[in-house]
Design a protein around this motif. Structure first.
Motif, PDB file in Angstrom:
ATOM      1  N   GLN A  16      46.739  13.098 -48.925  1.00 56.40           N
ATOM      2  CA  GLN A  16      45.949  11.885 -49.156  1.00 56.40           C
ATOM      3  C   GLN A  16      45.979  10.970 -47.934  1.00 56.40           C
ATOM      4  O   GLN A  16      44.989  10.292 -47.631  1.00 56.40           O
ATOM      5  CB  GLN A  16      46.482  11.162 -50.403  1.00 56.40           C
ATOM      6  CG  GLN A  16      46.219  11.916 -51.692  1.00 56.40           C
ATOM      7  CD  GLN A  16      46.972  11.325 -52.872  1.00 56.40           C
ATOM      8  OE1 GLN A  16      48.142  10.935 -52.748  1.00 56.40           O
ATOM      9  NE2 GLN A  16      46.309  11.250 -54.020  1.00 56.40           N
ATOM     10  N   ALA A  17      47.088  10.950 -47.234  1.00 64.26           N
ATOM     11  CA  ALA A  17      47.173  10.136 -46.017  1.00 64.26           C
ATOM     12  C   ALA A  17      46.223  10.666 -44.952  1.00 64.26           C
ATOM     13  O   ALA A  17      45.545   9.891 -44.256  1.00 64.26           O
ATOM     14  CB  ALA A  17      48.604  10.134 -45.493  1.00 64.26           C
ATOM     15  N   ILE A  18      46.161  12.000 -44.813  1.00 65.19           N
ATOM     16  CA  ILE A  18      45.243  12.601 -43.842  1.00 65.19           C
ATOM     17  C   ILE A  18      43.801  12.267 -44.214  1.00 65.19           C
ATOM     18  O   ILE A  18      42.978  11.925 -43.352  1.00 65.19           O
ATOM     19  CB  ILE A  18      45.452  14.130 -43.795  1.00 65.19           C
ATOM     20  CG1 ILE A  18      46.824  14.441 -43.198  1.00 65.19           C
ATOM     21  CG2 ILE A  18      44.346  14.794 -42.969  1.00 65.19           C
ATOM     22  CD1 ILE A  18      47.210  15.904 -43.296  1.00 65.19           C
ATOM     23  N   SER A  19      43.482  12.332 -45.502  1.00 70.42           N
ATOM     24  CA  SER A  19      42.133  11.987 -45.963  1.00 70.42           C
ATOM     25  C   SER A  19      41.808  10.527 -45.664  1.00 70.42           C
ATOM     26  O   SER A  19      40.688  10.183 -45.268  1.00 70.42           O
ATOM     27  CB  SER A  19      42.013  12.265 -47.467  1.00 70.42           C
ATOM     28  OG  SER A  19      40.753  11.856 -47.960  1.00 70.42           O
ATOM     29  N   ASN A  20      42.813   9.656 -45.828  1.00 70.42           N
ATOM     30  CA  ASN A  20      42.622   8.232 -45.550  1.00 70.42           C
ATOM     31  C   ASN A  20      42.291   8.019 -44.075  1.00 70.42           C
ATOM     32  O   ASN A  20      41.375   7.264 -43.727  1.00 70.42           O
ATOM     33  CB  ASN A  20      43.891   7.464 -45.928  1.00 70.42           C
ATOM     34  CG  ASN A  20      43.832   5.984 -45.593  1.00 70.42           C
ATOM     35  OD1 ASN A  20      43.968   5.605 -44.434  1.00 70.42           O
ATOM     36  ND2 ASN A  20      43.650   5.145 -46.604  1.00 70.42           N
ATOM     37  N   LEU A  21      43.035   8.696 -43.199  1.00 70.48           N
ATOM     38  CA  LEU A  21      42.799   8.551 -41.761  1.00 70.48           C
ATOM     39  C   LEU A  21      41.408   9.055 -41.386  1.00 70.48           C
ATOM     40  O   LEU A  21      40.720   8.451 -40.553  1.00 70.48           O
ATOM     41  CB  LEU A  21      43.861   9.307 -40.972  1.00 70.48           C
ATOM     42  CG  LEU A  21      45.287   8.740 -41.037  1.00 70.48           C
ATOM     43  CD1 LEU A  21      46.269   9.705 -40.391  1.00 70.48           C
ATOM     44  CD2 LEU A  21      45.361   7.383 -40.357  1.00 70.48           C
ATOM     45  N   ASP A  22      40.982  10.161 -41.995  1.00 74.20           N
ATOM     46  CA  ASP A  22      39.657  10.700 -41.713  1.00 74.20           C
ATOM     47  C   ASP A  22      38.563   9.764 -42.202  1.00 74.20           C
ATOM     48  O   ASP A  22      37.550   9.558 -41.523  1.00 74.20           O
ATOM     49  CB  ASP A  22      39.489  12.074 -42.377  1.00 74.20           C
ATOM     50  CG  ASP A  22      40.316  13.145 -41.700  1.00 74.20           C
ATOM     51  OD1 ASP A  22      40.711  12.930 -40.534  1.00 74.20           O
ATOM     52  OD2 ASP A  22      40.575  14.192 -42.340  1.00 74.20           O
ATOM     53  N   THR A  23      38.757   9.167 -43.372  1.00 76.26           N
ATOM     54  CA  THR A  23      37.730   8.304 -43.970  1.00 76.26           C
ATOM     55  C   THR A  23      37.557   7.007 -43.184  1.00 76.26           C
ATOM     56  O   THR A  23      36.435   6.579 -42.904  1.00 76.26           O
ATOM     57  CB  THR A  23      38.092   7.970 -45.425  1.00 76.26           C
ATOM     58  OG1 THR A  23      38.183   9.182 -46.174  1.00 76.26           O
ATOM     59  CG2 THR A  23      37.031   7.066 -46.049  1.00 76.26           C
ATOM     60  N   SER A  24      38.666   6.374 -42.819  1.00 80.09           N
ATOM     61  CA  SER A  24      38.571   5.086 -42.125  1.00 80.09           C
ATOM     62  C   SER A  24      38.200   5.257 -40.657  1.00 80.09           C
ATOM     63  O   SER A  24      37.553   4.381 -40.072  1.00 80.09           O
ATOM     64  CB  SER A  24      39.888   4.329 -42.227  1.00 80.09           C
ATOM     65  OG  SER A  24      40.872   4.903 -41.375  1.00 80.09           O
ATOM     66  N   ALA A  25      38.630   6.374 -40.047  1.00 80.36           N
ATOM     67  CA  ALA A  25      38.400   6.648 -38.611  1.00 80.36           C
ATOM     68  C   ALA A  25      39.027   5.570 -37.724  1.00 80.36           C
ATOM     69  O   ALA A  25      38.622   5.389 -36.577  1.00 80.36           O
ATOM     70  CB  ALA A  25      36.915   6.778 -38.312  1.00 80.36           C
ATOM     71  N   PHE A  38      52.680  -5.281 -48.168  1.00 81.45           N
ATOM     72  CA  PHE A  38      52.708  -4.347 -47.037  1.00 81.45           C
ATOM     73  C   PHE A  38      54.074  -3.695 -46.925  1.00 81.45           C
ATOM     74  O   PHE A  38      55.106  -4.366 -46.939  1.00 81.45           O
ATOM     75  CB  PHE A  38      52.373  -5.108 -45.754  1.00 81.45           C
ATOM     76  CG  PHE A  38      52.407  -4.286 -44.500  1.00 81.45           C
ATOM     77  CD1 PHE A  38      51.390  -3.396 -44.212  1.00 81.45           C
ATOM     78  CD2 PHE A  38      53.452  -4.427 -43.596  1.00 81.45           C
ATOM     79  CE1 PHE A  38      51.417  -2.631 -43.046  1.00 81.45           C
ATOM     80  CE2 PHE A  38      53.484  -3.680 -42.434  1.00 81.45           C
ATOM     81  CZ  PHE A  38      52.460  -2.773 -42.159  1.00 81.45           C
ATOM     82  N   GLN A  39      54.081  -2.348 -46.775  1.00 82.70           N
ATOM     83  CA  GLN A  39      55.345  -1.626 -46.651  1.00 82.70           C
ATOM     84  C   GLN A  39      55.506  -0.917 -45.309  1.00 82.70           C
ATOM     85  O   GLN A  39      56.621  -0.581 -44.919  1.00 82.70           O
ATOM     86  CB  GLN A  39      55.467  -0.595 -47.786  1.00 82.70           C
ATOM     87  CG  GLN A  39      55.619  -1.222 -49.156  1.00 82.70           C
ATOM     88  CD  GLN A  39      55.954  -0.184 -50.224  1.00 82.70           C
ATOM     89  OE1 GLN A  39      56.017   1.021 -49.956  1.00 82.70           O
ATOM     90  NE2 GLN A  39      56.167  -0.649 -51.446  1.00 82.70           N
ATOM     91  N   GLY A  40      54.403  -0.694 -44.606  1.00 75.75           N
ATOM     92  CA  GLY A  40      54.507  -0.022 -43.323  1.00 75.75           C
ATOM     93  C   GLY A  40      53.200   0.640 -42.940  1.00 75.75           C
ATOM     94  O   GLY A  40      52.156   0.408 -43.561  1.00 75.75           O
ATOM     95  N   THR A  41      53.262   1.482 -41.921  1.00 80.51           N
ATOM     96  CA  THR A  41      52.059   2.145 -41.419  1.00 80.51           C
ATOM     97  C   THR A  41      52.292   3.645 -41.261  1.00 80.51           C
ATOM     98  O   THR A  41      53.425   4.106 -41.183  1.00 80.51           O
ATOM     99  CB  THR A  41      51.636   1.571 -40.063  1.00 80.51           C
ATOM    100  OG1 THR A  41      52.679   1.814 -39.105  1.00 80.51           O
ATOM    101  CG2 THR A  41      51.345   0.084 -40.158  1.00 80.51           C
ATOM    102  N   ILE A  42      51.187   4.379 -41.203  1.00 78.93           N
ATOM    103  CA  ILE A  42      51.221   5.814 -40.922  1.00 78.93           C
ATOM    104  C   ILE A  42      50.122   6.119 -39.922  1.00 78.93           C
ATOM    105  O   ILE A  42      48.976   5.665 -40.082  1.00 78.93           O
ATOM    106  CB  ILE A  42      50.995   6.658 -42.191  1.00 78.93           C
ATOM    107  CG1 ILE A  42      52.108   6.419 -43.207  1.00 78.93           C
ATOM    108  CG2 ILE A  42      50.917   8.150 -41.847  1.00 78.93           C
ATOM    109  CD1 ILE A  42      51.886   7.163 -44.523  1.00 78.93           C
ATOM    110  N   THR A  43      50.446   6.882 -38.914  1.00 77.72           N
ATOM    111  CA  THR A  43      49.454   7.344 -37.947  1.00 77.72           C
ATOM    112  C   THR A  43      49.414   8.865 -37.968  1.00 77.72           C
ATOM    113  O   THR A  43      50.273   9.523 -38.586  1.00 77.72           O
ATOM    114  CB  THR A  43      49.795   6.871 -36.523  1.00 77.72           C
ATOM    115  OG1 THR A  43      51.030   7.486 -36.113  1.00 77.72           O
ATOM    116  CG2 THR A  43      49.920   5.347 -36.466  1.00 77.72           C
ATOM    117  N   ASP A  44      48.439   9.420 -37.288  1.00 75.17           N
ATOM    118  CA  ASP A  44      48.322  10.862 -37.196  1.00 75.17           C
ATOM    119  C   ASP A  44      49.586  11.463 -36.590  1.00 75.17           C
ATOM    120  O   ASP A  44      50.057  12.525 -37.020  1.00 75.17           O
ATOM    121  CB  ASP A  44      47.103  11.218 -36.338  1.00 75.17           C
ATOM    122  CG  ASP A  44      46.899  12.714 -36.208  1.00 75.17           C
ATOM    123  OD1 ASP A  44      46.491  13.333 -37.202  1.00 75.17           O
ATOM    124  OD2 ASP A  44      47.151  13.243 -35.108  1.00 75.17           O
TER     125      ASP A  44
END
Length: 350
Positions: A16-25, A38-44
């Motif tokens: 789901q995180a990968i899908s989120n990154l793809d959707t928002s770009a 807010f709890q934090g961030t995730i990057t590729d």
């Protein structure tokens, strides 16, 4: 509003995180808890490291969340945010409010674009340039070429690169040549209006001719000052200080070529060998609030330092903006030669 697409609930998995990154770009996901905090961030990169360490796409994102990323409050100004991102080499910077709720996202590529500014810039170009004769006998000083362009054009192009589109140029000596060269500014994609002085009105007096009265603060620059100053940063500094008038100043150091003797009456109290004296000097660049114009009399001579003194006497806040950028006041023939050499370096550094 695209930043909202980066929001990802803390119960999500890596897929789901990968899908989120793809959707928002936008190359980042902002993780929030059930209460929206807010709890934090995730990057590729976080996900790739997790997969290399044996995580599966069905595993929880809790294993890869960066729980202490760099964040900023909503009211931090653009210039400070941009510098923070450049120093910390980040391309995305979450905006978190006092309740730990995400309210936005700064993007480096967006901040790098010059902000379009409605504030206008006044350039004082009416001086005779007497110290630059014979160069100025048949050419107004602001049109003297530096590195292939008139000084005035260098000033305008630098301001244009920082989002300024509206300019007012004051003219007197050979002013028709300036108007013929720049016209309405259409060729540069800007708007230029002219204030024509019948007699020299000093470095501030021509502002009394401004009609209609400006509705917001504006930048004023002498037409013979070449510098790498960020006019946008100057204006934002002025606004943060809640000042009525801001003067850009340069640190000027002068070394006494002689040893100095300190005395008390006939008695020697000490020595200093060729001491250096430091002082702040007027750089010829300002930001003014419209209310300052009330202190000027129409068509009356006034220099900018006198205008600042008047403002102080009226209880208005006047501040300095300390400059460290390259700066040159082109007042004499040797200054013109220095300017031609300096512009080559300024273009590389700018």
């Amino acid at each position: 509003m695209n930043w909202k697409k980066t929001l990802l609930t803390s119960d999500a998995n890596l897929e789901q995180a990968i899908s989120n990154l793809d959707t928002s770009a936008l190359q980042i996901a902002m993780v929030v808890g059930p209460d929206g905090a807010f709890q934090g961030t995730i990057t590729d990169g976080d996900i790739r490291r997790g997969l290399l360490n044996g995580l599966k796409l069905s595993d929880s994102i809790t294993h890869v969340v960066n729980r202490s990323p760099l964040v900023v409050p909503p009211n931090l100004d653009r210039i400070t945010v941009l510098k923070m991102m450049q120093v910390n080499t980040v391309r995305q910077l979450p905006i978190i409010d006092e309740n730990r709720k995400p309210v936005g996202l700064h993007l480096l590529n967006e901040l790098m674009k010059p902000a379009s500014r409605s504030n206008f810039m006044v350039i004082m170009a009416g001086g005779q340039g007497a110290r630059l004769r014979p160069h100025t006998e048949n050419c107004p000083k602001p049109l003297l070429p530096v590195d292939g362009k008139p000084m005035l054009e260098h000033i305008i192009l630098r301001a244009l690169s920082q989002g300024y589109k509206n300019f007012v140029i004051t003219t007197h000596y050979l002013g028709h040549m300036i108007e013929e060269y720049f016209g309405s500014g259409k060729d540069l994609g800007i708007n230029i209006e002219y204030l024509r002085e019948d007699t020299p009105l000093g470095t501030a007096g021509a502002l009394s001719l401004l009609k209609p009265r400006p509705q917001e603060c504006f930048v004023v620059s002498n037409g013979d000052v070449l510098t790498d100053i960020d006019y946008g940063e100057l204006l934002e500094f002025h606004q943060r200080q809640n000042a009525a008038a801001t003067m850009a100043v340069r640190l000027h150091e002068w070394q006494n070529p002689f040893g100095v003797v300190h005395t008390n009456g006939f008695d020697i109290t000490g020595f200093e060998e060729k001491p250096t004296v430091s002082s702040r000097v007027n750089a010829g660049i300002y930001v003014l609030e419209p209310e300052i114009l009330d202190l000027l009399e129409s068509d009356q001579h006034c220099d900018m330092p006198h205008l600042f003194l008047q403002a102080q006497e009226q209880g208005k806040r006047c501040v300095v903006f300390p400059m460290h950028e390259p700066w040159l006041d082109v007042g004499r023939p040797d200054d013109l030669e220095k300017a031609s050499a300096a512009r080559l370096n300024l273009k590389h550094s700018g």
